[in-house]
Design an enzyme around this catalytic site. Structure first.
Site, PDB file in Angstrom:
ATOM      1  N   GLY A   1      -1.964  -9.469  12.378  1.00 49.44           N
ATOM      2  CA  GLY A   1      -2.688  -7.921  12.795  1.00 49.44           C
ATOM      3  C   GLY A   1      -3.409  -7.218  11.529  1.00 49.44           C
ATOM      4  O   GLY A   1      -3.227  -6.029  11.506  1.00 49.44           O
TER       5      GLY A   1
ATOM      6  N   HIS B   1       0.683  -1.316   0.014  1.00 49.29           N
ATOM      7  CA  HIS B   1       0.126   0.043   0.166  1.00 49.29           C
ATOM      8  C   HIS B   1       0.744   1.243  -0.130  1.00 49.29           C
ATOM      9  O   HIS B   1       0.348   2.437   0.237  1.00 49.29           O
ATOM     10  CB  HIS B   1      -0.972   0.025   1.216  1.00 49.29           C
ATOM     11  CG  HIS B   1      -2.119  -1.167   1.031  1.00 49.29           C
ATOM     12  ND1 HIS B   1      -2.689  -1.308   2.135  1.00 49.29           N
ATOM     13  CD2 HIS B   1      -2.283  -1.736   0.307  1.00 49.29           C
ATOM     14  CE1 HIS B   1      -3.787  -2.431   1.731  1.00 49.29           C
ATOM     15  NE2 HIS B   1      -3.494  -2.637   0.319  1.00 49.29           N
TER      16      HIS B   1
ATOM     17  N   LEU C   1      -5.651 -10.201  17.392  1.00 49.05           N
ATOM     18  CA  LEU C   1      -6.119 -10.128  19.043  1.00 49.05           C
ATOM     19  C   LEU C   1      -7.433 -10.629  18.986  1.00 49.05           C
ATOM     20  O   LEU C   1      -8.020 -11.273  20.010  1.00 49.05           O
ATOM     21  CB  LEU C   1      -6.431  -8.588  19.301  1.00 49.05           C
ATOM     22  CG  LEU C   1      -5.316  -7.780  19.837  1.00 49.05           C
ATOM     23  CD1 LEU C   1      -5.754  -6.449  20.425  1.00 49.05           C
ATOM     24  CD2 LEU C   1      -4.925  -8.533  20.965  1.00 49.05           C
TER      25      LEU C   1
HETATM   26  N1  APR Z   1      -1.690  -7.610  17.968  1.00 47.48           N
HETATM   27  C1  APR Z   1      -2.362  -8.269  17.043  1.00 47.48           C
HETATM   28  N2  APR Z   1      -3.346  -7.980  16.223  1.00 47.48           N
HETATM   29  C2  APR Z   1      -3.977  -6.649  16.649  1.00 47.48           C
HETATM   30  C3  APR Z   1      -3.397  -5.875  17.683  1.00 47.48           C
HETATM   31  C4  APR Z   1      -2.298  -6.350  18.261  1.00 47.48           C
HETATM   32  N3  APR Z   1      -1.805  -5.818  19.481  1.00 47.48           N
HETATM   33  N4  APR Z   1      -4.079  -4.704  17.619  1.00 47.48           N
HETATM   34  C5  APR Z   1      -4.890  -4.734  16.799  1.00 47.48           C
HETATM   35  N5  APR Z   1      -4.929  -5.916  16.192  1.00 47.48           N
HETATM   36  C6  APR Z   1      -5.735  -6.438  15.067  1.00 47.48           C
HETATM   37  C7  APR Z   1      -7.102  -6.205  15.186  1.00 47.48           C
HETATM   38  O1  APR Z   1      -7.956  -6.970  15.901  1.00 47.48           O
HETATM   39  C8  APR Z   1      -7.482  -5.780  13.938  1.00 47.48           C
HETATM   40  O2  APR Z   1      -7.766  -7.325  12.916  1.00 47.48           O
HETATM   41  O3  APR Z   1      -5.286  -5.644  13.877  1.00 47.48           O
HETATM   42  C9  APR Z   1      -6.208  -5.601  12.957  1.00 47.48           C
HETATM   43  C10 APR Z   1      -6.444  -4.183  12.476  1.00 47.48           C
HETATM   44  O4  APR Z   1      -7.301  -4.203  11.386  1.00 47.48           O
HETATM   45  P1  APR Z   1      -7.576  -2.851  10.434  1.00 47.48           P
HETATM   46  O5  APR Z   1      -7.342  -1.549  11.500  1.00 47.48           O
HETATM   47  O6  APR Z   1      -8.485  -2.821   9.484  1.00 47.48           O
HETATM   48  O7  APR Z   1      -6.163  -2.635   9.873  1.00 47.48           O
HETATM   49  P2  APR Z   1      -5.613  -3.378   8.421  1.00 47.48           P
HETATM   50  O8  APR Z   1      -6.471  -4.777   8.451  1.00 47.48           O
HETATM   51  O9  APR Z   1      -4.253  -3.246   8.354  1.00 47.48           O
HETATM   52  O10 APR Z   1      -6.154  -2.461   7.140  1.00 47.48           O
HETATM   53  C11 APR Z   1      -6.038  -2.889   5.922  1.00 47.48           C
HETATM   54  O11 APR Z   1      -7.037  -1.119   5.234  1.00 47.48           O
HETATM   55  O12 APR Z   1      -7.736   0.992   5.368  1.00 47.48           O
HETATM   56  C12 APR Z   1      -6.903   0.114   4.575  1.00 47.48           C
HETATM   57  O13 APR Z   1      -4.888   0.956   3.598  1.00 47.48           O
HETATM   58  C13 APR Z   1      -5.459   0.620   4.883  1.00 47.48           C
HETATM   59  O14 APR Z   1      -3.629  -0.898   4.985  1.00 47.48           O
HETATM   60  C14 APR Z   1      -4.969  -0.577   5.441  1.00 47.48           C
HETATM   61  C15 APR Z   1      -5.808  -1.723   5.101  1.00 47.48           C
END
Ligand code: APR
Length: 237
Positions: A179, A111, A206
């Protein structure tokens, strides 16, 4: 644990959460404060480039230019890359630089990255780690003004290096997602590609993500705990 030879790891915002970088879809997430279409689309940039550039200036300041540090999960993946004797590919959806700061050398930022800029006029990509990005900036390559944007993939745009990623997934015998909520494609579909290639698939989160039923194994814990533990097992072979 089985002995694996070709590992692909996908990380999301959750691996950086314990380092103090906000995720996107938690109750205090970034998308709770900003409409995606306003700050993370080409249409939003064309409509109000200052709003978009300021949004990423704030994130660059928070993520890369402040005292944010990698956590044990980032360091564990850098160790896995260094010491694993087979093929290893780290793909991140994150635009921060914590994997690199922790020592990972070959990171695919599908990204994009906060610390790189792209000229909309000539498509030149160059590093951008100091001053704030503005509509008045001039491209150091084509010398034109008003086209500088973060080298970040906005919604509706095609992620980077998909050919390399899919080649690795089709050849993998282990796929680990760390994550990530599994909401955004194509990354959310990587588990299916890996499964079709016969790989074993593990989700570290998590809470179970949107693709939970597609993984062979789910490890529910903070990444700073679960990732070092898994890396220790993988390197013990
Ligand atoms: N350890 C493990 N997992 C974690 C922790 C932690 N300490 N804290 C949060 N999480 C998990 C949450 O449970 C969730 O499933 O991380 C995930 C974060 O999810 P999102 O906020 O949706 O982030 P992400 O999956 O990276 O989003 C993907 O979406 O908005 C676009 O471009 C953006 O790259 C991003 C993409």
């Amino acid at each position: 644990m089985k002995c694996y030879r070709k590992i692909v790891v996908l990380t999301g915002a959750g691996i950086s959460a314990e380092s103090g970088i906000r995720t996107f879809r938690a109750s205090d997430g970034l998308w709770e404060e900003h409409k995606i279409e306003d700050v993370a689309t080409l249409e939003g940039y064309i409509k109000n480039p200052k709003l978009v550039l300021d949004f990423y200036n704030q994130r660059r300041e928070q993520c890369c230019l402040s005292d944010i540090k990698p956590n044990l999960a980032h360091y564990a993946l850098a160790k896995l890359e260094r010491e694993f004797s087979g093929d290893f590919l780290l793909v991140t959806q994150n635009i921060d630089n914590l994997h690199e700061v922790a020592g990972s050398k070959n990171v695919i930022h599908m990204h994009g990255e906060l610390l790189r800029a792209r000229c909309s006029h000539c498509a030149q990509v160059f590093s951008w780690s100091t001053k704030e990005m503005s509509i008045h900036d001039v491209c150091e390559h084509c010398k034109r003004q008003g086209g500088i944007r973060p080298n970040i993939v906005w919604f509706g745009e095609i992620p980077f290096a998909l050919d390399i990623i899919y080649d690795a997934l089709f050849d993998a015998d282990l796929f680990i997602a760390i994550g990530t909520s599994g909401h955004v494609y194509p990354a959310a579909g990587f588990v299916d590609e890996a499964t079709s290639a016969g790989a074993y698939t593990i989700e570290l989160n998590l809470a179970s993500g949107a693709q939970k039923s597609n993984f062979d194994e789910m490890i529910l814990a903070k990444a700073s705990i679960s990732v070092p533990q898994l890396v220790t097992k993988l390197l013990a072979k």
